[in-house]
Write an enzyme that holds these catalytic residues in place. Structure first.
Site, PDB file in Angstrom:
ATOM      1  N   ALA A 296       0.679  -1.337   0.062  1.00  0.00           N
ATOM      2  CA  ALA A 296      -0.056  -0.030   0.063  1.00  0.00           C
ATOM      3  C   ALA A 296       0.768   1.480  -0.083  1.00  0.00           C
ATOM      4  O   ALA A 296       0.232   2.358  -0.279  1.00  0.00           O
ATOM      5  CB  ALA A 296      -0.824   0.204   1.133  1.00  0.00           C
ATOM      6  N   GLU A 320       1.768  -2.877   4.431  1.00  0.00           N
ATOM      7  CA  GLU A 320       2.879  -2.349   3.847  1.00  0.00           C
ATOM      8  C   GLU A 320       4.142  -2.849   4.647  1.00  0.00           C
ATOM      9  O   GLU A 320       4.015  -2.771   5.891  1.00  0.00           O
ATOM     10  CB  GLU A 320       2.483  -0.612   3.845  1.00  0.00           C
ATOM     11  CG  GLU A 320       4.327  -0.066   3.508  1.00  0.00           C
ATOM     12  CD  GLU A 320       4.754  -0.163   2.335  1.00  0.00           C
ATOM     13  OE1 GLU A 320       4.271  -0.350   1.234  1.00  0.00           O
ATOM     14  OE2 GLU A 320       6.040  -0.496   2.225  1.00  0.00           O
ATOM     15  N   ASP A 344       4.465  -8.044   5.852  1.00  0.00           N
ATOM     16  CA  ASP A 344       4.943  -8.666   4.416  1.00  0.00           C
ATOM     17  C   ASP A 344       3.634  -9.160   3.747  1.00  0.00           C
ATOM     18  O   ASP A 344       3.072 -10.150   4.475  1.00  0.00           O
ATOM     19  CB  ASP A 344       5.973  -9.903   4.657  1.00  0.00           C
ATOM     20  CG  ASP A 344       6.677 -10.259   3.625  1.00  0.00           C
ATOM     21  OD1 ASP A 344       6.019 -10.155   2.311  1.00  0.00           O
ATOM     22  OD2 ASP A 344       7.645 -10.855   3.497  1.00  0.00           O
ATOM     23  N   CYS A 413       3.771  -0.589 -12.485  1.00  0.00           N
ATOM     24  CA  CYS A 413       4.132   0.412 -13.118  1.00  0.00           C
ATOM     25  C   CYS A 413       5.404   0.284 -13.810  1.00  0.00           C
ATOM     26  O   CYS A 413       6.429   0.584 -13.885  1.00  0.00           O
ATOM     27  CB  CYS A 413       4.518   1.660 -12.247  1.00  0.00           C
ATOM     28  SG  CYS A 413       4.380   3.237 -13.133  1.00  0.00           S
TER      29      CYS A 413
HETATM   30  C1  LIG Z   1       4.521   0.058  -6.110  1.00  0.00           C
HETATM   31  S1  LIG Z   1       4.745   0.451  -4.432  1.00  0.00           S
HETATM   32  C2  LIG Z   1       2.831   0.416  -3.881  1.00  0.00           C
HETATM   33  C3  LIG Z   1       2.270   2.159  -4.269  1.00  0.00           C
HETATM   34  C4  LIG Z   1       0.849   2.379  -3.502  1.00  0.00           C
HETATM   35  N1  LIG Z   1       0.170   1.118  -3.937  1.00  0.00           N
HETATM   36  C5  LIG Z   1       0.394   3.696  -4.010  1.00  0.00           C
HETATM   37  O1  LIG Z   1      -0.422   3.542  -5.142  1.00  0.00           O
HETATM   38  O2  LIG Z   1       0.905   4.694  -3.294  1.00  0.00           O
HETATM   39  C6  LIG Z   1       4.981  -0.978  -3.751  1.00  0.00           C
HETATM   40  C7  LIG Z   1       5.118  -0.897  -2.200  1.00  0.00           C
HETATM   41  O3  LIG Z   1       5.260  -2.263  -1.468  1.00  0.00           O
HETATM   42  C8  LIG Z   1       6.101  -2.356  -0.591  1.00  0.00           C
HETATM   43  N2  LIG Z   1       6.682  -3.528  -0.325  1.00  0.00           N
HETATM   44  C9  LIG Z   1       7.801  -4.050  -0.884  1.00  0.00           C
HETATM   45  N3  LIG Z   1       8.024  -5.423  -0.586  1.00  0.00           N
HETATM   46  C10 LIG Z   1       6.602  -5.897   0.071  1.00  0.00           C
HETATM   47  C11 LIG Z   1       6.153  -6.975   0.874  1.00  0.00           C
HETATM   48  N4  LIG Z   1       6.806  -8.097   0.819  1.00  0.00           N
HETATM   49  N5  LIG Z   1       4.959  -6.839   1.370  1.00  0.00           N
HETATM   50  C12 LIG Z   1       4.345  -5.743   1.381  1.00  0.00           C
HETATM   51  N6  LIG Z   1       4.798  -4.659   1.008  1.00  0.00           N
HETATM   52  C13 LIG Z   1       6.110  -4.520   0.285  1.00  0.00           C
HETATM   53  C14 LIG Z   1       7.231  -1.317  -0.667  1.00  0.00           C
HETATM   54  O4  LIG Z   1       7.628  -0.803   0.230  1.00  0.00           O
HETATM   55  C15 LIG Z   1       6.231  -0.134  -1.514  1.00  0.00           C
HETATM   56  O5  LIG Z   1       5.647   0.803  -0.858  1.00  0.00           O
END
Ligand SMILES: C[S@@+](CC[C@H](N)C(=O)[O-])C[C@H]1O[C@@H](n2cnc3c(N)ncnc32)[C@H](O)[C@@H]1O
Length: 473
Positions: A296, A320, A344, A413
């Site tokens: 998130a 997140e 996670d 993205c």
């Molecule tokens: C593409 S961004 C998401 C953008 C968000 N949905 C928005 O619209 O603002 C991906 C996010 O996933 C988080 N992330 C990375 N690995 C993760 C995991 N194993 N579980 C949950 N979140 C994770 C990252 O820290 C990052 O904030």
């Protein structure tokens, strides 16, 4: 190109670039814009800083505003975006290989070369201002070297440099276009693979990716309409998202707009709005009250989904992994029926049975290179398989957490096929779920291809290159 003519060219009149001056180092004429640009390029190289965070902070700290701020922004972001192309041109004009050029000097040369090739700043001003900065910092010898390199660069315009240095278009179209539009070859190849062509459309895609994007806003549902937001901000209602507003380029810092400060609106690319809305529009039988956002942070999509689910009397759980980003989600969803969890997404410890789940997975971000000027030169092909593994694991987890009949939206993205259809086809096969046609859930958006997934593009839709696949569990 922006016509940034310096107010006080260091050397007015005359079209020939200046010769290096002999004698002791002397301070440069006051040039806050170029100094800020140079320092930002350094921070990007030295400290892995993000130009779009480092530069605004520096401008604020030094109270650089107006025309100087606009010039600093144009030069910094432009030089970051064009770095690979500039380096090849600098190398062609340098008696020494670039690996032997002091990195600080190389930053200055990039700044000078960018001004010569991609702005209307007169050549003599571009050269003199760069040479002055080098002299002031490093003395006359290096200033002489900088002067010689920049004078050689100024002998050709950008097109003539493309003609001289880019691979032949007929024999190597991807290499040619990668040079022409200042992209690493592997990224140009990834775009070509996703578009299925190395021809005119690849050129349009790379050209659009090399331009500065407009700022898009989301009007928070239930708080303000897009029509009202457009009227307040002087923007225009977005073509596809009912909540979107496009601001004019160069409209200033959108964070300072009152509706954004008040939390009625947020900066968010229209593509991000459309993929979130696609998840909410997919048909569903039975209850529709428990939604989940599995990745998130920083909370852009969670805020839009949270506003919509709150209006419908449901709830959104937002997961997140990074605590500081979870805090940003909390702030962006304040007042909504959203619970934020630090954890996670592959095993968040939440009760399964969600009706709608968003996996906006961590990715290379190749679809948003317009917004991160330095990103294209920082990413490596080796990042892709590592991310694709994590993306598969997150999508598998989303499927496990969704109730039978529920919907999962997988979003990245990026148009890289290993991160898009590669991940989806693998999970569809392993989890035995159905991929549904996402295109009807992007109403009025043209040119969506053969489906079932949707790939948006800057050159077609004016959005970031967001990918969306919808799965029925
Ligand atoms: C593409 S961004 C998401 C953008 C968000 N949905 C928005 O619209 O603002 C991906 C996010 O996933 C988080 N992330 C990375 N690995 C993760 C995991 N194993 N579980 C949950 N979140 C994770 C990252 O820290 C990052 O904030």
């Amino acid at each position: 190109m922006t016509d940034h003519r310096p107010r006080k060219p260091s050397r007015p009149g005359g079209s020939r670039p200046p010769r290096p001056r002999r004698g002791p180092a002397r301070p440069p004429a006051e040039d806050p814009a170029r100094l800020a640009a140079l320092e930002t390029l350094r921070a990007v190289r030295d400290r892995d800083a993000y130009a779009n965070l480092a530069l605004p902070a520096l401008l604020k700290q030094r109270r650089i505003t107006g025309r100087d701020a606009a010039l600093a922004t144009e030069l910094t972001y432009g030089a970051c975006r064009a770095q690979g192309m500039l380096d090849e041109i600098i190398a062609d004009c340098s008696a020494r290989p670039l690996t032997e050029v002091d990195p600080k000097l190389l930053d200055a040369l990039r700044l000078g070369a960018y001004q010569l090739l991609r702005t209307r700043i007169p050549s003599h001003a571009a050269v003199a201002s760069t040479v002055d900065m080098v002299r002031s910092e490093s003395g006359s010898k290096l200033a002489g070297f900088a002067n010689a390199v920049l004078r050689r660069i100024s002998e050709r315009d950008e097109q003539q440099w493309v003609d001289r240095l880019a691979p032949d278009r007929a024999q190597d179209p991807v290499g040619h276009l990668a040079f022409r539009y200042a992209h690493p070859r592997w990224i140009a190849q990834a775009f070509a693979d996703a578009l299925g062509t190395t021809g005119a459309e690849l050129e349009s895609a790379l050209a659009a990716d090399d331009a500065r994007p407009a700022v898009h806003l989301t009007a928070r549902p239930g708080e303000i309409s897009a029509e009202e937001l457009a009227a307040i901000t002087g923007g225009e209602e977005a073509p596809y998202s009912p909540y979107g507003v496009h601001l004019e380029a160069g409209a200033g810092d959108p964070g300072e707009l009152e509706p954004v400060r008040e939390g009625f609106a947020a900066v968010q690319d229209e593509g991000s709005q459309l993929v979130s809305l696609a998840l909410t529009r997919a048909g569903l039988e039975g209850p529709d009250r428990r939604w989940l956002d599995l990745c998130a942070g920083p909370g852009g999509k969670a805020a839009l989904l949270g506003a919509l689910v709150t209006l419908d009397g449901g709830t959104l759980d937002a997961v997140e992994q990074a605590p500081h980003r979870a805090e940003l989600v909390r702030r962006s969803t304040d007042g909504l029926a959203v619970d934020v969890h630090v954890g996670d997404g592959r095993d968040p410890g939440l009760e399964p049975g969600y009706d709608r789940v968003l996996v906006d997975a961590p990715c290379t971000g190749l679809g948003a290179l317009r917004r991160r000027p330095e990103a294209r030169w920082r990413r490596r092909p080796a990042d892709v398989p590592e991310l694709a593994k994590l993306q598969r694991e997150l999508l598998m987890s989303a499927v496990r957490l969704t109730r039978p009949g529920g919907v999962v939206a997988y979003v990245v993205c990026s148009p890289h096929l290993s991160e898009t259809d590669g991940v989806v086809s693998d999970v569809v096969r392993r989890a035995g779920v159905e991929q549904i046609d996402a295109r009807p859930h992007f109403p009025d958006v043209p040119d969506l291809g053969d489906g079932p997934s949707v790939q948006l593009w800057p050159h077609k839709h004016g959005t970031d290159a967001m990918f969306c696949a919808l799965l029925r569990v």
